[in-house]
Design a protein around this motif. Structure first.
Motif, PDB file in Angstrom:
ATOM      1  N   PHE A   5       0.512  18.303   2.119  1.00  0.00           N
ATOM      2  CA  PHE A   5      -0.636  17.569   2.208  1.00  0.00           C
ATOM      3  C   PHE A   5      -0.899  16.772   0.990  1.00  0.00           C
ATOM      4  CE2 PHE A   5      -5.312  17.019   2.427  1.00  0.00           C
ATOM      5  CZ  PHE A   5      -5.065  16.061   4.417  1.00  0.00           C
ATOM      6  N   ALA A   6      -0.926  17.566   0.384  1.00  0.00           N
ATOM      7  CA  ALA A   6      -0.904  16.627  -1.101  1.00  0.00           C
ATOM      8  C   ALA A   6       0.247  15.419  -1.262  1.00  0.00           C
ATOM      9  CB  ALA A   6      -0.511  17.910  -2.305  1.00  0.00           C
ATOM     10  N   PHE A   7       1.616  15.499  -1.155  1.00  0.00           N
ATOM     11  CA  PHE A   7       2.488  14.630  -1.246  1.00  0.00           C
ATOM     12  C   PHE A   7       2.663  14.135  -0.394  1.00  0.00           C
ATOM     13  CE2 PHE A   7       6.773  13.510   0.163  1.00  0.00           C
ATOM     14  CZ  PHE A   7       7.296  12.866  -0.488  1.00  0.00           C
ATOM     15  N   LEU A   8       1.773  14.176   1.094  1.00  0.00           N
ATOM     16  CA  LEU A   8       1.707  13.967   2.330  1.00  0.00           C
ATOM     17  C   LEU A   8       0.952  12.376   1.769  1.00  0.00           C
ATOM     18  CD1 LEU A   8       2.472  12.733   5.363  1.00  0.00           C
ATOM     19  CD2 LEU A   8       0.416  14.608   5.987  1.00  0.00           C
ATOM     20  N   ARG A   9       0.097  12.570   1.270  1.00  0.00           N
ATOM     21  CA  ARG A   9      -1.522  11.863   0.491  1.00  0.00           C
ATOM     22  C   ARG A   9      -0.256  10.889  -0.266  1.00  0.00           C
ATOM     23  NH1 ARG A   9      -6.733  14.679  -0.780  1.00  0.00           N
ATOM     24  NH2 ARG A   9      -7.058  12.401  -1.809  1.00  0.00           N
ATOM     25  N   LEU A  10      -0.279  11.514  -1.305  1.00  0.00           N
ATOM     26  CA  LEU A  10       1.459  10.330  -2.391  1.00  0.00           C
ATOM     27  C   LEU A  10       1.971   9.408  -1.587  1.00  0.00           C
ATOM     28  CD1 LEU A  10       1.382   9.786  -5.308  1.00  0.00           C
ATOM     29  CD2 LEU A  10       2.895  11.133  -5.080  1.00  0.00           C
ATOM     30  N   TRP A  11       2.526   9.532  -0.616  1.00  0.00           N
ATOM     31  CA  TRP A  11       4.082   9.275   0.079  1.00  0.00           C
ATOM     32  C   TRP A  11       2.967   8.233   1.126  1.00  0.00           C
ATOM     33  CZ3 TRP A  11       4.643   8.870   5.491  1.00  0.00           C
ATOM     34  CH2 TRP A  11       5.264   8.529   5.805  1.00  0.00           C
ATOM     35  N   ALA A  12       1.992   8.962   1.641  1.00  0.00           N
ATOM     36  CA  ALA A  12       0.894   7.494   2.350  1.00  0.00           C
ATOM     37  C   ALA A  12       0.527   6.383   1.915  1.00  0.00           C
ATOM     38  CB  ALA A  12       0.348   8.429   3.157  1.00  0.00           C
ATOM     39  N   GLY A  13       0.178   6.867   0.534  1.00  0.00           N
ATOM     40  CA  GLY A  13      -0.587   5.614  -0.527  1.00  0.00           C
ATOM     41  C   GLY A  13       0.319   5.225  -0.858  1.00  0.00           C
ATOM     42  N   THR A  14       1.759   5.152  -1.428  1.00  0.00           N
ATOM     43  CA  THR A  14       2.590   4.726  -2.340  1.00  0.00           C
ATOM     44  C   THR A  14       3.165   3.966  -0.887  1.00  0.00           C
ATOM     45  OG1 THR A  14       3.157   6.388  -3.303  1.00  0.00           O
ATOM     46  CG2 THR A  14       4.902   5.019  -3.215  1.00  0.00           C
ATOM     47  N   THR A  15       3.365   4.153  -0.190  1.00  0.00           N
ATOM     48  CA  THR A  15       4.050   2.978   1.076  1.00  0.00           C
ATOM     49  C   THR A  15       3.041   2.305   1.517  1.00  0.00           C
ATOM     50  OG1 THR A  15       4.981   5.060   2.550  1.00  0.00           O
ATOM     51  CG2 THR A  15       4.332   3.528   3.579  1.00  0.00           C
ATOM     52  N   ALA A  16       1.789   2.405   1.362  1.00  0.00           N
ATOM     53  CA  ALA A  16       0.613   1.171   1.820  1.00  0.00           C
ATOM     54  C   ALA A  16       0.716   0.527   1.039  1.00  0.00           C
ATOM     55  CB  ALA A  16      -0.669   1.709   1.469  1.00  0.00           C
ATOM     56  N   SER A  17       0.852   0.746  -0.705  1.00  0.00           N
ATOM     57  CA  SER A  17       1.178  -0.200  -2.157  1.00  0.00           C
ATOM     58  C   SER A  17       2.432  -1.002  -0.941  1.00  0.00           C
ATOM     59  CB  SER A  17       0.890   1.093  -2.881  1.00  0.00           C
ATOM     60  OG  SER A  17       2.452   1.397  -2.809  1.00  0.00           O
ATOM     61  N   GLY A  18       3.120  -0.076  -1.007  1.00  0.00           N
ATOM     62  CA  GLY A  18       4.624  -1.412  -0.838  1.00  0.00           C
ATOM     63  C   GLY A  18       4.455  -1.890   0.139  1.00  0.00           C
ATOM     64  N   LEU A  19       3.746  -1.702   1.456  1.00  0.00           N
ATOM     65  CA  LEU A  19       3.632  -2.619   2.141  1.00  0.00           C
ATOM     66  C   LEU A  19       3.246  -3.767   1.787  1.00  0.00           C
ATOM     67  CD1 LEU A  19       4.023  -3.176   5.433  1.00  0.00           C
ATOM     68  CD2 LEU A  19       2.566  -1.609   6.108  1.00  0.00           C
ATOM     69  N   ALA A  20       1.835  -3.513   1.471  1.00  0.00           N
ATOM     70  CA  ALA A  20       1.090  -5.137   0.866  1.00  0.00           C
ATOM     71  C   ALA A  20       1.463  -5.394   0.121  1.00  0.00           C
ATOM     72  CB  ALA A  20      -0.107  -4.122   0.241  1.00  0.00           C
ATOM     73  N   THR A  21       2.718  -4.860  -0.875  1.00  0.00           N
ATOM     74  CA  THR A  21       3.233  -5.732  -2.130  1.00  0.00           C
ATOM     75  C   THR A  21       4.086  -6.860  -1.259  1.00  0.00           C
ATOM     76  OG1 THR A  21       3.165  -4.215  -3.084  1.00  0.00           O
ATOM     77  CG2 THR A  21       5.098  -6.237  -3.707  1.00  0.00           C
ATOM     78  N   TRP A  22       4.831  -5.749   0.298  1.00  0.00           N
ATOM     79  CA  TRP A  22       5.587  -7.265   0.682  1.00  0.00           C
ATOM     80  C   TRP A  22       4.924  -8.155   1.348  1.00  0.00           C
ATOM     81  CZ3 TRP A  22       6.228  -7.671   5.943  1.00  0.00           C
ATOM     82  CH2 TRP A  22       6.828  -8.811   6.494  1.00  0.00           C
ATOM     83  N   ALA A  23       3.830  -7.989   1.890  1.00  0.00           N
ATOM     84  CA  ALA A  23       3.158  -8.196   3.030  1.00  0.00           C
ATOM     85  C   ALA A  23       2.805  -9.820   2.569  1.00  0.00           C
ATOM     86  CB  ALA A  23       2.077  -7.746   3.678  1.00  0.00           C
TER      87      ALA A  23
END
Length: 403
Positions: A5-23
């Motif tokens: 669960f801790a990594f899942l939260r980290l993974w989701a946050g990193t993914t959100a930042s990457g998507l926002a950066t690209w968008a």
């Protein structure tokens, strides 16, 4: 990894930042299409975003080693989240306001990168970090593959301002989702050391790892040449040699598909000479400019970009994992900031120089030079003894401890 669960939260946050950066650049491009932003305004906004990114990366490296990595992720992502609706407010009204807000967004983007890198080392135990880094890069590649169609679909029902606010919500998710790390921030005298001295301490830590300096030099060279050839020459070759944008679209998609395949492979692959394998993967990018050198069948260009995508992840995942493993945990964010600052920070310089070089020497000469650099730089880095495994010899580590 996704059951943690801790990594899942980290993974989701990193993914959100990457998507926002690209968008952001994509959505601003849509604003040019609907005439709420001029091409010149777009260039200015993206330029200030890059300036903000470059300015924030070294500062974030120091702050993330001085204070909580989780706190740095939160405040940097929150700054980007606030900047997005300000960009929306300036759309069609004030390009200077948009530029200032874009600089803040770029600073948030740049500040969270080394902090996320260091936070990963805190959240994930060493034996699982390679799979964790592979899972993160898989998420980033998937978003870049499906996000253009998703954004275009959303643009049919939402205007550009609403899409920019959506980017702000992605940054808010990046701020709130990641878990707390395990490291204890330093206190006392260390927190009062001058910023320049602390960053210099991070540079000294980087110099303790010859494999890091060699790999960073190779990565910077490949990005400055191979990526520039893709960004500038590929569209020209697609138009002039093949007569349409089909090769451009196909090669770009093939690169992402190759990167997905590379991330899947490297999630479990553990070669003995991991550093040499990673540098060999980096050298595969040389086939991308090489495929543009002659009027070959489009399938050859597509295959070359698949190889380039596979290779970049065969390098990236072991590279990030080695940095997290080998670097002093108290200096990890500063070394990571040096990595991002030189490799991706110098990419705009390559993009700016390649077009004049093509005008001066011709596309074949420039593409040949880019391919040569992409092959030669990783090969030269592999000659450094510690590059074989992306680790310092045990004798050197013991000597450092004794000192």
């Amino acid at each position: 990894m996704l059951r943690d669960f801790a990594f899942l939260r980290l993974w989701a946050g990193t993914t959100a930042s990457g998507l926002a950066t690209w968008a952001l650049p994509f959505v601003l491009g849509l604003a040019v299409l609907d005439r709420t932003l001029s091409a010149g305004g777009l260039g200015l906004v993206l330029a200030t975003r890059t300036v903000g990114f470059l300015a924030a990366v070294p500062v974030s490296g120091v702050l993330a080693d001085r204070y909580s990595r989780r706190a740095v992720v939160f405040w940097s992502s929150a700054a980007a989240a606030v900047a997005a609706p300000v960009i929306a407010a300036g759309l069609g009204w004030s390009v200077p306001l948009m530029a200032v807000a874009a600089a803040v967004a770029g600073a948030g983007q740049g500040a969270c990168r080394p902090a996320f890198q260091a936070l990963t080392a805190e959240v994930v135990e060493e034996s699982r970090r390679q799979r964790a880094n592979a899972a993160i890069t898989l998420a980033v590649r998937v978003t870049t593959l499906v996000a253009p169609a998703t954004a275009a679909l959303l643009a049919t029902v939402l205007d550009t301002r609403a899409l920019l606010i959506g980017i702000g919500l992605l940054w808010l998710a990046a701020a709130l989702l990641p878990p707390a790390g395990t490291a204890t921030p330093p206190v006392g005298e260390r927190t009062r050391v001058a910023f320049v001295a602390e960053f210099a301490d991070g540079v000294r830590e980087a110099r303790r790892h010859p494999w890091f300096l060699a790999g960073l030099g190779a990565l910077t060279a490949v990005i400055a040449t191979g990526y520039s050839a893709t960004g500038v020459v590929l569209p020209l070759v697609s138009r002039d040699t093949y007569g349409s944008e089909a090769v451009l679209a196909g090669a770009t998609t093939a690169y992402i598909v190759g990167a997905l395949a590379g991330a899947l492979v490297v999630a479990r692959w553990r070669p003995r000479a991991q550093g040499w394998a990673a540098l060999s993967g980096l050298a595969l990018y040389g086939f991308a400019p090489l495929s543009l050198l002659l009027p070959v069948h489009p399938a050859v260009v597509i295959a070359a970009y698949v190889l380039a995508g596979i290779g970049i992840e065969l390098f990236n995942v072991p590279w990030f994992t080695a940095i997290q493993r080998e670097v002093d945990p108290g200096k990890l964010a500063r070394v990571s900031s040096l990595d991002f600052l030189l490799s991706y920070g110098l990419a705009p310089l390559g993009l700016a120089l390649i077009a004049p070089a093509v005008d001066a020497f011709g596309a074949p000469a420039v593409l040949g030079a880019c391919a040569l650099v992409c092959f030669a730089a990783p090969a030269a880095a592999a000659l450094v003894p510690s590059a074989r495994g992306f680790s310092r010899p045990a004798e050197a580590c013991r000597s450092t401890v004794q000192q």
